[in-house]
Design a protein around this motif. Sequence first.
Motif, mmCIF file in Angstrom:
data_model
loop_
_atom_site.group_PDB
_atom_site.id
_atom_site.type_symbol
_atom_site.label_atom_id
_atom_site.label_comp_id
_atom_site.label_asym_id
_atom_site.label_seq_id
_atom_site.Cartn_x
_atom_site.Cartn_y
_atom_site.Cartn_z
ATOM 1 N N ASN A 48 0.845 -1.273 -0.239
ATOM 2 C CA ASN A 48 0.416 0.035 -0.056
ATOM 3 C C ASN A 48 0.403 1.610 0.085
ATOM 4 O OD1 ASN A 48 -1.894 -1.614 -0.040
ATOM 5 N ND2 ASN A 48 -2.124 -1.272 2.503
ATOM 6 N N SER A 49 2.021 1.578 0.728
ATOM 7 C CA SER A 49 2.524 2.695 0.528
ATOM 8 C C SER A 49 3.628 2.511 -0.450
ATOM 9 C CB SER A 49 3.352 2.746 1.782
ATOM 10 O OG SER A 49 4.986 3.072 1.804
ATOM 11 N N SER A 50 4.256 3.392 -0.729
ATOM 12 C CA SER A 50 5.089 3.999 -1.423
ATOM 13 C C SER A 50 5.208 5.414 -1.888
ATOM 14 C CB SER A 50 3.982 4.027 -3.538
ATOM 15 O OG SER A 50 4.750 4.586 -4.522
ATOM 16 N N THR B 109 4.008 8.756 -5.368
ATOM 17 C CA THR B 109 2.219 8.766 -5.383
ATOM 18 C C THR B 109 1.716 7.229 -5.361
ATOM 19 O OG1 THR B 109 2.601 11.091 -6.713
ATOM 20 C CG2 THR B 109 0.391 9.755 -5.983
ATOM 21 N N PRO B 110 0.530 7.168 -4.148
ATOM 22 C CA PRO B 110 0.437 5.868 -4.623
ATOM 23 C C PRO B 110 -1.128 6.012 -5.378
ATOM 24 C CG PRO B 110 -0.130 7.318 -2.371
ATOM 25 C CD PRO B 110 0.605 7.840 -2.972
ATOM 26 N N LEU C 146 -5.223 6.358 -0.890
ATOM 27 C CA LEU C 146 -4.863 6.544 0.018
ATOM 28 C C LEU C 146 -4.640 5.422 1.128
ATOM 29 C CD1 LEU C 146 -4.176 9.271 1.726
ATOM 30 C CD2 LEU C 146 -6.470 9.355 2.389
ATOM 31 N N THR C 147 -4.113 5.199 1.674
ATOM 32 C CA THR C 147 -3.439 3.890 2.468
ATOM 33 C C THR C 147 -2.966 4.771 3.905
ATOM 34 O OG1 THR C 147 -1.328 4.278 2.399
ATOM 35 C CG2 THR C 147 -2.743 2.635 0.865
ATOM 36 N N GLY D 124 -0.062 7.071 4.016
ATOM 37 C CA GLY D 124 -0.255 7.561 2.929
ATOM 38 C C GLY D 124 -0.584 8.929 3.915
ATOM 39 N N GLU E 214 1.631 11.743 4.741
ATOM 40 C CA GLU E 214 2.494 12.126 3.223
ATOM 41 C C GLU E 214 0.919 13.424 2.231
ATOM 42 O OE1 GLU E 214 4.337 9.324 0.581
ATOM 43 O OE2 GLU E 214 3.639 10.666 -1.097
ATOM 44 N N LEU E 215 0.035 12.721 2.656
ATOM 45 C CA LEU E 215 -1.078 13.541 2.074
ATOM 46 C C LEU E 215 -1.537 15.019 2.536
ATOM 47 C CD1 LEU E 215 -3.351 13.638 0.662
ATOM 48 C CD2 LEU E 215 -4.831 12.458 1.713
ATOM 49 N N SER F 147 -7.043 13.222 -1.218
ATOM 50 C CA SER F 147 -5.848 12.269 -2.117
ATOM 51 C C SER F 147 -5.565 13.029 -3.325
ATOM 52 C CB SER F 147 -5.408 11.166 -1.947
ATOM 53 O OG SER F 147 -5.942 10.078 -2.810
#
Lengths: 552, 552
Positions: free
Chosen positions: A19-21, A24-25, A28-29, A32, A35-36, A57
């Motif tokens: 889920n995380s990146s 840009t994912p 939204l997780t 995340g 970061e958002l 997001s």
Amino acid sequence: MPPPAAVNIDVGADAVDDNSSATTPEFLTVLGVDELRAKTVFSGGIAAVGLSDAFKSKSNTKKPMSKDFTYRLTLESRSRQPSPLKQAAQYLSRKGMISLGGGLPSSAYFPFDHVSVGVPRGDLFSESDIHEYAHNVTIGKHDMKEGTSAYDLSVALNYGQGTGSPQMVRWVTEHTEIVHNPPYQNWACVMTVGSTSAFEMCLRSFCNRGDFFIADEYAFCSAIEAGRGLGINAVGIRMDSEGMIPSHLDEVLSNWDEKARNAAKPFLIYLVPTGQNPTGSTQGGQRRREIYALAQKHDLILIEDEPYYFLQMDEYISPNAARSNGNSNGSAATPHPKNLDEFLKGLVPSYISMDVDGRVIRLDSFSKVIAPGSRCGWLTTSSKICERLMRHNEVTVQAPSGFSQAILFKLLDEHWGHGKYLDWLGYIRKEYSARRNTMLEACEKYIPAELASWTPPAAGMFLWFKIRSERHPAFGKKTMLEMEQEIFEAVIDQKTLLAKGSWFFAEPDGQHPDVYLRATFAAAEEGAMVEGIRRFGNALRISFGLPVMKET
Amino acid sequence: MPPPAAVNIDVGADAVDDNSSATTPEFLTVLGVDELRAKTVFSGGIAAVGLSDAFKSKSNTKKPMSKDFTYRLTLESRSRQPSPLKQAAQYLSRKGMISLGGGLPSSAYFPFDHVSVGVPRGDLFSESDIHEYAHNVTIGKHDMKEGTSAYDLSVALNYGQGTGSPQMVRWVTEHTEIVHNPPYQNWACVMTVGSTSAFEMCLRSFCNRGDFFIADEYAFCSAIEAGRGLGINAVGIRMDSEGMIPSHLDEVLSNWDEKARNAAKPFLIYLVPTGQNPTGSTQGGQRRREIYALAQKHDLILIEDEPYYFLQMDEYISPNAARSNGNSNGSAATPHPKNLDEFLKGLVPSYISMDVDGRVIRLDSFSKVIAPGSRCGWLTTSSKICERLMRHNEVTVQAPSGFSQAILFKLLDEHWGHGKYLDWLGYIRKEYSARRNTMLEACEKYIPAELASWTPPAAGMFLWFKIRSERHPAFGKKTMLEMEQEIFEAVIDQKTLLAKGSWFFAEPDGQHPDVYLRATFAAAEEGAMVEGIRRFGNALRISFGLPVMKET
């Protein structure tokens, strides 16, 4: 009942990979959110405006726009004008502006310096642990000015916007995207003072006196009652163990006779898809897709009222079955999701998650997973409908209590964050599973199968007994309502209170050949619950003229 | 602004002699509350029923019954049925009863152990004192079971009745009897989520689309806006410095032409009698008696919305006048009531206090004297109307937030009691008097008398400026609304926000020959308030083409 071990649904390594990146994912997780938030400017001062769009997001911008359902709005809803005073708040963002405009009292005269609340520490979720190891979160009067929080009493306890506070709108928007990720771009959330109020707002916004709305044949009685005062009656659709039967819904709508009914074909459908009240039924994914397709076919607005959504349980396995499989302690096996990703993926898909058109109004509530007394929830739908419902809030309830919003913000946002809140939901889910299992085991022990039947609920708080009234001595001599009353009173005589099925008739004057009773496993303590079921079994025996069971 | 000295309105010896009695007092007093409570059994468990009748003094039984105004109720209000689930609560009082009936979640799953709130210690009411010397009141989860309080989180945070909690109903009932002592027997109180919501409930309960209600020609805009959505428009009655002019009210009602208006003669009248929003006007006792007599003559239901009732101030004496009388520091003399009895007797009589018929619905609010974010208030009227409004609550907002109710209970009932709450009101009153005086002195200094006039308000938060638009260069060339907008923008250009008079038109399409602007002295700090008025004065000069004042 010994306190259960704390549940810890870790965000495992797999979930992180999924889920995380770093870039840009896709959606939204939990991971995340930071970061958002880092990318957005948050402004949450007195009566600040904070709409969901500011908190969603970027991935939403790639989605198509919803259809426009404002043509369904009543004259009442369409007539509302924005409050000029609330509009004037736009000027306050100008540097150096002095406001002698709005009649907002000075927070200097709020007789509260701080509110401090004992909440769970870490994963210590049981009541005794919360009592013994409480973590105190504190909301000061001027924490925002002091830079120690994004919310404080000077703001929470003043007037706010009809959307609710930006602090809570942000949190519920993120939560909604993480859990449901509505498939259109312009979805939004508005805070409510609970789903009872939100549903009544929807009734007034879409129906006029004389209209009908669609509901399950047995439905949440406050929803039916809210309609009755407005002259907006329910049409009950037949149900099976998964709730509303799509073919009957289609039949009723396809054959609607405006002249015979003296009413236009209804287009508002009210559902409690998960752990339905009173039947305890849960619609599976396929059932929901079928009903959503019918909502498209008949151009419905679908209200999904989901207070029990997170009280989804594992499959119930009777202790007899478990024993035969070598499970010596007799309790049902309840496999538990290993991590947040598995927990979220294991949830039955919500209507809002499949709502490509924007025809769903989802009602969320903290009542069943935090506390009913918070009188705080939210709704999610397309932004134009949200705007109308927000205007309705403006001239009625205004916004949820500032105490509620501030305390929920402290717990959910600052203390827990999204991940730990989901852990809490996992804990609650497990607790209710255990309660359900206790009641079901008591039923198997004490209730004669020849007098009543029930389906183990997959979610919620309720167990729904179908009484074999055809075996009742009064069958054929008394009406179904008379037999129901007689059995209800027999249970009362045994000092146990159940709810009568007739309290939940969507159509009080409709045909109801069967007798039902509803029990909840939410409230009573374990021992009392088992004893209540034992008494219910005896009451049935007495009412049906069978010998009473001996104490065991 | 230096913190003012704490105000201590003692219950002096005189008051004791007047109001307290070893036998039965003639009416309930602050000192009589303990005796009254000692005579009654209080039951305040989960979803307990607690109606006002249980909390009123015996002296009420000697009063006549009210008239019955239920014939005025709309079909909507009359159609509401009691909730069967709430009705079932009656069985729970039976000894040994096990409830598997209501879907009330177990408090074991509320993630809150306690709520602790910093409130004023003794008479240390200033914000800095509350911060420095805060007294902590704590609401535990199971205080009732432990016998340490009459209210706790396990109850406050669960579902409740549509009346609000018995704990708060008791307190507001006592307060209402102490302050207003309605002159009929069957009055009652119901908790609301604030007066905005309560007024909207009243509109829906008494008026249908197409009806009119009566209001001041300049009226609280949320009330007008609430009506607009419902198609219930206001008829504005002309005002003077004491608010609504009785002769014009009588004229409008006596000459109501149903055909010309296409509407029945209105019978619902909405008033903010004290510190009216937006004009700041306060109706004196004689004015109220005249309007009440007209309410009797025309058989009206009178809604008295009184958020500013306790913000009644002493007469304003201009510093110039004070100086000429030898008051060297220039501040106005503000004699303060010596004790609670004098404080209460000094208040202008409320409509509910003279309501021999039971035709008044009084709306009380904590918004202006405790905090708007509490979203908690109450209404007072005859018990049959209360019952209908309570049913309305049941299927909409249900009840005020449990956090709000619990925190208010701790502060108002357990910590302060009625007497100390009245002390607090005396303090707030004095603070607002000082703020008003500051603004008025700034007006006298900065606003040219030839461009604007105003009446010192006797209560509330608002100062209402009549602009001498006939001296404006655009007079006769522009409409009144255009001139208002031009002056409003000139003030905005000076970085000060006021409210436009047109925002408060009861009849937006009516005749409004004059330009008004509203300022509040509630919100800004003292320095900003004076600076805002200075800027307003300059904006007026600019707009009227006069030279701007030099800084002083």
